[in-house]
Scaffold this motif. Sequence first.
Motif, PDB file in Angstrom:
ATOM      1  N   LEU A  57      71.615  54.640  67.525  1.00  0.00           N
ATOM      2  CA  LEU A  57      70.325  53.964  67.604  1.00  0.00           C
ATOM      3  C   LEU A  57      70.395  52.512  67.138  1.00  0.00           C
ATOM      4  N   GLU A  58      71.571  52.085  66.684  1.00  0.00           N
ATOM      5  CA  GLU A  58      71.710  50.704  66.209  1.00  0.00           C
ATOM      6  C   GLU A  58      71.321  49.733  67.317  1.00  0.00           C
ATOM      7  N   GLY A  59      70.466  48.792  66.981  1.00  0.00           N
ATOM      8  CA  GLY A  59      70.011  47.789  67.946  1.00  0.00           C
ATOM      9  C   GLY A  59      68.820  48.226  68.778  1.00  0.00           C
ATOM     10  N   ALA A  60      68.392  49.473  68.642  1.00  0.00           N
ATOM     11  CA  ALA A  60      67.235  49.953  69.407  1.00  0.00           C
ATOM     12  C   ALA A  60      65.965  49.244  68.937  1.00  0.00           C
ATOM     13  N   LYS A  61      65.073  49.008  69.863  1.00  0.00           N
ATOM     14  CA  LYS A  61      63.813  48.335  69.550  1.00  0.00           C
ATOM     15  C   LYS A  61      62.726  49.387  69.312  1.00  0.00           C
ATOM     16  N   LEU A  62      61.990  49.221  68.217  1.00  0.00           N
ATOM     17  CA  LEU A  62      60.826  50.070  67.974  1.00  0.00           C
ATOM     18  C   LEU A  62      59.622  49.416  68.626  1.00  0.00           C
ATOM     19  N   ILE A  63      58.946  50.159  69.493  1.00  0.00           N
ATOM     20  CA  ILE A  63      57.729  49.680  70.157  1.00  0.00           C
ATOM     21  C   ILE A  63      56.577  50.465  69.556  1.00  0.00           C
ATOM     22  N   ILE A  64      55.728  49.774  68.820  1.00  0.00           N
ATOM     23  CA  ILE A  64      54.697  50.447  68.036  1.00  0.00           C
ATOM     24  C   ILE A  64      53.314  50.222  68.642  1.00  0.00           C
ATOM     25  N   GLU A  65      52.640  51.327  68.940  1.00  0.00           N
ATOM     26  CA  GLU A  65      51.251  51.293  69.391  1.00  0.00           C
ATOM     27  C   GLU A  65      50.382  51.662  68.191  1.00  0.00           C
ATOM     28  N   SER A  66      49.490  50.768  67.828  1.00  0.00           N
ATOM     29  CA  SER A  66      48.578  51.031  66.712  1.00  0.00           C
ATOM     30  C   SER A  66      47.382  51.827  67.222  1.00  0.00           C
ATOM     31  N   VAL A  67      47.006  52.868  66.481  1.00  0.00           N
ATOM     32  CA  VAL A  67      45.886  53.725  66.871  1.00  0.00           C
ATOM     33  C   VAL A  67      44.734  53.492  65.894  1.00  0.00           C
ATOM     34  N   ALA A  68      43.598  53.079  66.444  1.00  0.00           N
ATOM     35  CA  ALA A  68      42.418  52.803  65.623  1.00  0.00           C
ATOM     36  C   ALA A  68      41.887  54.088  64.987  1.00  0.00           C
ATOM     37  N   THR A  69      41.239  53.921  63.855  1.00  0.00           N
ATOM     38  CA  THR A  69      40.589  55.051  63.193  1.00  0.00           C
ATOM     39  C   THR A  69      39.234  55.264  63.867  1.00  0.00           C
ATOM     40  N   ARG A  70      39.059  56.481  64.403  1.00  0.00           N
ATOM     41  CA  ARG A  70      37.815  56.809  65.112  1.00  0.00           C
ATOM     42  C   ARG A  70      37.161  58.013  64.449  1.00  0.00           C
ATOM     43  N   GLY A  71      35.852  57.980  64.465  1.00  0.00           N
ATOM     44  CA  GLY A  71      35.083  59.072  63.891  1.00  0.00           C
ATOM     45  C   GLY A  71      34.196  59.730  64.928  1.00  0.00           C
ATOM     46  N   LEU A  72      33.787  60.956  64.634  1.00  0.00           N
ATOM     47  CA  LEU A  72      32.857  61.718  65.471  1.00  0.00           C
ATOM     48  C   LEU A  72      31.707  62.135  64.557  1.00  0.00           C
ATOM     49  N   CYS A  73      30.519  61.628  64.870  1.00  0.00           N
ATOM     50  CA  CYS A  73      29.340  61.921  64.056  1.00  0.00           C
ATOM     51  C   CYS A  73      29.047  63.417  64.073  1.00  0.00           C
ATOM     52  N   LYS A  74      28.845  63.987  62.891  1.00  0.00           N
ATOM     53  CA  LYS A  74      28.563  65.421  62.783  1.00  0.00           C
ATOM     54  C   LYS A  74      27.121  65.759  63.142  1.00  0.00           C
ATOM     55  N   LYS A  75      26.282  64.743  63.300  1.00  0.00           N
ATOM     56  CA  LYS A  75      24.879  64.983  63.638  1.00  0.00           C
ATOM     57  C   LYS A  75      24.613  64.817  65.133  1.00  0.00           C
ATOM     58  N   CYS A  76      25.017  63.653  65.689  1.00  0.00           N
ATOM     59  CA  CYS A  76      24.667  63.378  67.089  1.00  0.00           C
ATOM     60  C   CYS A  76      25.859  63.408  68.043  1.00  0.00           C
ATOM     61  N   GLY A  77      27.081  63.525  67.510  1.00  0.00           N
ATOM     62  CA  GLY A  77      28.263  63.623  68.364  1.00  0.00           C
ATOM     63  C   GLY A  77      28.794  62.305  68.898  1.00  0.00           C
ATOM     64  N   THR A  78      28.286  61.192  68.403  1.00  0.00           N
ATOM     65  CA  THR A  78      28.761  59.886  68.843  1.00  0.00           C
ATOM     66  C   THR A  78      30.157  59.611  68.293  1.00  0.00           C
ATOM     67  N   GLU A  79      31.041  59.103  69.163  1.00  0.00           N
ATOM     68  CA  GLU A  79      32.361  58.654  68.729  1.00  0.00           C
ATOM     69  C   GLU A  79      32.283  57.164  68.445  1.00  0.00           C
ATOM     70  N   PHE A  80      32.928  56.729  67.359  1.00  0.00           N
ATOM     71  CA  PHE A  80      32.886  55.315  67.010  1.00  0.00           C
ATOM     72  C   PHE A  80      34.116  54.923  66.204  1.00  0.00           C
ATOM     73  N   ILE A  81      34.416  53.617  66.226  1.00  0.00           N
ATOM     74  CA  ILE A  81      35.540  53.088  65.455  1.00  0.00           C
ATOM     75  C   ILE A  81      35.095  52.925  64.008  1.00  0.00           C
ATOM     76  N   ILE A  82      35.922  53.426  63.100  1.00  0.00           N
ATOM     77  CA  ILE A  82      35.635  53.337  61.673  1.00  0.00           C
ATOM     78  C   ILE A  82      36.371  52.118  61.124  1.00  0.00           C
ATOM     79  N   LYS A  83      35.618  51.215  60.539  1.00  0.00           N
ATOM     80  CA  LYS A  83      36.220  50.026  59.928  1.00  0.00           C
ATOM     81  C   LYS A  83      36.325  50.190  58.429  1.00  0.00           C
ATOM     82  N   ASP A  84      35.487  51.054  57.871  1.00  0.00           N
ATOM     83  CA  ASP A  84      35.414  51.271  56.431  1.00  0.00           C
ATOM     84  C   ASP A  84      34.981  52.720  56.232  1.00  0.00           C
TER      85      ASP A  84
END
Length: 113
Positions: A57-84
């Motif tokens: 694996l020497e010299g191999a490139k790591l390609i990193i995809e960042s995955v946002a933190t997402r939440g699912l509201c337990k009341k209305c079912g809305t999906e949203f990005i969590i910033k805090d």
Amino acid sequence: MHETAIAENIIDIVTSEMSKHGLTKVQSIKLRIGEMSHVMPDALIFGFDVMSKGTPLEGAKLIIESVATRGLCKKCGTEFIIKDMLDVCPKCENPYFEIISGKELEITEFDGS
């Protein structure tokens, strides 16, 4: 720095999978890393570069995809990005949600010859 241990695990996993795919050398490894995993990409790349010396694996490139933190509201079912972690649902302002993404730490693909 837990990134060195993660790099070592990536090397072990990919090395063990190489023969199944007829590979002797790896050029790139794609990863999905969630924001909540607290992995520092630069530290992971550095650790990987150091730990992979002398391996197929020497010299191999790591390609990193960042995955946002997402939440699912337990009341209305809305999906949203969590910033805090004190965020509330943007639709109904409910403070209770389930985290549905952002904890990932996975190898999705690797290329080689």
